[in-house]
Structures are given as C-alpha cells and as structure tokens.
Design an enzyme around this catalytic site. Structure first.
Site, short mmCIF file in Angstrom:
data_model
loop_
_atom_site.label_atom_id
_atom_site.label_comp_id
_atom_site.label_asym_id
_atom_site.label_seq_id
_atom_site.Cartn_x
_atom_site.Cartn_y
_atom_site.Cartn_z
N ARG A 1 0.84 -1.19 0.00
CA ARG A 1 0.00 0.00 0.00
C ARG A 1 0.88 1.24 0.00
NH1 ARG A 1 -5.33 -1.13 0.93
NH2 ARG A 1 -5.82 -3.16 1.87
N GLY A 2 0.38 2.32 -0.59
CA GLY A 2 1.15 3.55 -0.62
C GLY A 2 2.36 3.43 -1.54
N ASP B 1 -14.63 -5.45 -2.66
CA ASP B 1 -15.89 -4.90 -2.14
C ASP B 1 -16.89 -4.54 -3.22
OD1 ASP B 1 -14.75 -5.14 0.34
OD2 ASP B 1 -14.35 -3.00 0.61
#
Length: 512
Positions: free
Chosen positions: A211-212, A267
């Site tokens: 992440r990032g 999601d």
C-alpha cells in the site's frame, strides 16, 4: 429521414478517435475529465482542420448523445505512426466475422430509458482496433499490482502476459514487484507465458503488493530509464488515482507510453462498471462461512451466529451473500444505519427470531455500525498506508452487546458463535466465473494499450466491455442504494426490519 454527409468508410483509420467518432456524430458534447461539465468543443482532424457534417436539412443532429472520451497518444504525439494489427494474420481470429471494433462503436452507460429521454453518456467500446501504434518487437510492457489482495489478481497478470505474447507477439514483459515502490526500488522479474502458466491456480498476487509508495516523478523517471512503453496497473481506487497521475506526467514529458488501469476491489465499490473481479468468488466463498454459522446455531439452544464479511464502505458482499444463502435472518451493511434498543430495534428482532426458530444468523459487513462502536470504544483516528480509516471490529462488539443484553436484561442464556472469514476469502484463487471475467479484462486492456489509448481503465458497462476515463471510476464509490429494488429483495428475503422510515432516506432513481 436525416442523412449525414459522412460515412465511417470516408474517415481515415489513422485519424484520432475524437475526430473519427465526432465526424459521425458532429457537435456532440464532450465531458471534461476535470470539471465533468458538458462542453462544446470544435472538432479537428490530425491536420487540425474542423470536421463538420450536416443533415439533409442543413442542421446538426442533437439527440443528447455524449461520449466520455479517453486519451490517445496522438493527442500529444500527433506524428505518431500506426501499423496494421497483427491479429489480421492470427489463426485464432481467422474465422471471426468482425475481428476489429469499429471506430464508432460505443457502450451506453444507461440502458433503461424513456421514449423522449436523451441518449445520454456513452463510453468507447473495448476490443482490438484495425491499427496499432506499437511495433510488437519494440514493446516493453510492465505489470504492477497494488493494494489489498483479491481473488483473480494472478489470472489478470497471466492473461495480460499471454495476451501480449500470443495475440501481438510481444516478448519483453516486466513484472514490477511489491507495488508502486517496485518501480524505483528496482524490483522486477521477466514474465513469459511459461513463467505465469499456472499462477491463476494460486491466491494472492504473484508479483507481491504493498500500500502507498506512490511517487509520480520517481515512477515515471524509472519508466523512462527502463524504456517501458506500456504500463498495466492493477489496483483499487487509490491505485487508479495514481495511474491517472502517471498518465498525466507521461503526457507532460511527451513519452510514447500507454497507461492502462485494471480496477480491483473485492468490495465491488468501483463506480460505472457492472462489478469488480473477485466479487463472485467472494460471494461464493462467503456461503461456506454462513453455512457453518447456521449449522452451529441450529445445533444449540438460543444460538446466535454472526458472520463478518468484507465491505468497508459498501455492503455488496454481505447483500449478495445473504440473498444467495437463504439461511440469513438479518443483514447489516454500512449504507443502512441500525439501532439496538427500542421498538423495531435489533434486540427486539433477535428476540422474536429466537422465540420463533430457536436460532438466528446475522451477516455483517465490516464497515457497518462504526459510529456505534466508536461511541463505546473511543478509538484513535488512524489510517493505513492507502489512507483508509482503520475500522474497529464491529463483529466482536455486536457479539458482546447482544450476549450482554439477553443475559443481563432478558435473563436468557445465549449461545453466541462469531465467524470472521474475511482474510480467508480474499486469499483464495478465483472461481470459474471470475477467471473468465479476468481474461476479458486483461485482453481488453492489452487491445487498448496496443491501439494507443492511455489513461483509461477497463470494465463491463451493461455487460459490454468499455474504455472508461480513470477519473470516472475514482470520483465516487459504488454503494448499495437502499431505495433500489435489490435492497427491497433482501428485506423481503430475510423479513428483517429496515431500521428506517420512508422519510429518513433521500429519494433516488430506482434501478432494476
């Protein structure tokens, strides 16, 4: 009858799409990717000459048709040469009646319309073009995966590699390891069809992720230094925003680099597209957890099972898993606030179901009820490397609250069973349906990049794959609409309270 003075055959294929398409649909509004306002723009050919067409009575047609365009390399490299598509000599496509997508083919965003309504927003149809803007032996492609895990990532990687190699003869393909950081930390591997042959049978990501780590300047510096001219970026909302920044920096530097995004989120909260890959697998795998909870609570007296599923801001997995199961008594999602005490509250409903059936199952999205949990636990406002707020465990909180209420207030013993399969679900390989879907996504991205499109993401819109401006899929999140019939179907299936009155929701346009 209104007739146009131009026909598709009269427009050179080498003309950029904005010119080619609007020659057929003159004076159509273009949606500005920055402001999203409808703007009238003059149409120009590659020679910068206006292209105009008129109907037989001398007026331009205007039926509310809007094309949301995606960038093309010729927008900032007008002298870029084109080449015949290698698929023209492909054995696989030899018997296909229409091998190539026509320049004027578009996909409508809305297909349920009224007689007098405007035609509305359309996107460029995905697929192979008759001309490409890369020579196969000059392509150096790269693939990177960012963000959280999701079923199907490895299938997308595999099919990008195989699509580039088998369809276009590209042999130089780099895998960027460890997310965006891999670009400037020199982590790469050479990818061939043999290397990725069976990775679709594994969960996770073959290239590893993080992440990032997005630094636009460093990433584009590295793309330029390595001679990369096609970049395939697999990731969610934050990752796609990063892809848009890379595309803009590439254009600013005048580099012949196509940037293609493949949207990823378990999601299913990506806007515009029908669904995200891995979603079907997640819903299917969630059935095992729900079934286990049902077996547990059915085997004891006053059994209450709570199953927590993924869904930070959108409750699609919980909603669809509930509808598929038929063993769920109540579904709680982030979009629908609920309350515990009082008439029509959750405690009352749990009591009624226990009295009626002797057991019940609650499916809970991880983002549901966070306001209630924070009131009890007073959390520190922390975020992960992607900027997402760290959620409190609403499943454990609700399990404790229900057990405490019935033990202390109702003087009733509760057999509580709490199951959290979230990380088990996202770590599994994709199922057959998602494998097919991932193949279509990957091949559509390859066709788009080879045809010179850039700064786009790909996905199905009303079951037809399209090239969509990245800004469209990142400007908002897809959520379950409580005023849609889908949520009404769930309420009818579980017979649970809505926890809302009709005057507490904002009226929205109802979808099928």
């Amino acid at each position: 009858m209104m007739e146009l003075s131009l026909s598709p055959s009269s427009i050179p294929i080498s003309t950029p799409f904005k010119s080619r398409t609007f020659a057929l649909y003159p004076n159509l509004p273009i949606l500005n990717s920055k402001s999203r306002n409808f703007l009238w723009k003059p149409l120009t050919s590659r020679q910068n000459r206006p292209i105009r067409a008129q109907t037989s009575n001398g007026t331009a047609p205007n039926d509310g048709f809007v094309l949301e365009d995606v960038p093309h390399l010729t927008d900032f490299l007008p002298a870029l040469p084109s080449y015949p598509n290698p698929l023209q000599s492909s054995q696989a496509y030899a018997i296909v009646r229409e091998t190539f997508v026509r320049p004027e083919d578009v996909v409508a965003e809305k297909i349920v319309v009224q007689k007098e309504s405007p035609r509305g927003i359309h996107f460029r149809r995905a697929g192979p073009r008759e001309k490409v803007y890369f020579k196969s032996d000059e392509v150096r492609a790269s693939i990177v995966t960012c963000g959280g895990l999701c079923p199907g990532i490895n299938t997308v990687i595999r099919e990008i590699v195989c699509g580039l190699n088998y369809m276009y003869g590209v042999e130089d393909i780099l895998g960027i390891e460890g997310g965006y950081r891999g670009f400037y930390s020199k982590n790469t591997m050479q990818l061939t069809p043999k290397v990725v042959n069976d990775i679709h049978k594994r969960g996770g990501t073959f290239l590893r992720t993080s992440r990032g780590g997005h630094d636009t300047s460093k990433i584009v510096d590295n793309i330029q230094d390595r001679g990369i001219n096609q970049v395939y970026i697999i990731g969610g909302d934050g990752t796609q925003k990063g892809a848009a920044l890379i595309s803009k920096e590439v254009e600013k530097r005048g580099l012949q680099v196509s940037v293609a995004g493949i949207p990823k989120t378990i999601d299913n909260d990506i806007a515009v597209i029908d669904k995200s890959f891995g979603f079907d697998t997640a819903v299917e795998e969630a059935q095992r957890a729900i079934n286990a909870a049902h077996v547990e609570v059915e085997s004891v007296e006053n059994g209450v099972g709570i199953v927590k599923l993924m869904g930070r801001y959108s409750g699609f997995i919980a909603t669809f898993a509930t509808l598929a199961s038929r063993d769920v008594d109540c579904c709680l999602i982030p979009e629908s606030p609920f309350y515990l005490e009082g008439r029509g509250g959750l405690y009352e409903f749990v009591g009624e179901r226990l009295k009626e059936n002797g057991h019940m199952v609650i499916v809970l999205a991880e983002g549901a009820g966070q306001d209630y949990v924070s009131q009890d636990l007073h959390p520190v406002d922390e975020k992960d490397a992607s900027g997402n707020r760290l959620l409190l465990d609403v499943g454990l909180w609700l399990s404790h609250k229900i057990k405490e209420h019935f033990t202390n207030v109702k003087k009733m013993a509760i057999n509580m069973k709490y199951i959290d399969p979230t990380y088990m679900i996202r770590a599994i390989p994709s199922n057959a349906s998602d494998n097919i879907y991932c193949t279509l996504l990957a091949q559509s991205a390859v066709h788009g990049a080879m045809a010179g499109y850039t700064g786009f993401t790909v996905g199905p819109v009303n079951s037809r794959h399209a090239y969509i401006p990245i800004s469209r899929v990142t400007e908002t999140q897809n959520t379950v609409k409580l005023t849609d019939r889908m949520w009404a179907r769930l309420l009818a299936s579980t017979n649970q309270p809505s926890f809302l009155n009709s005057d507490e929701v904002i009226p929205e346009k109802v979808d099928q």
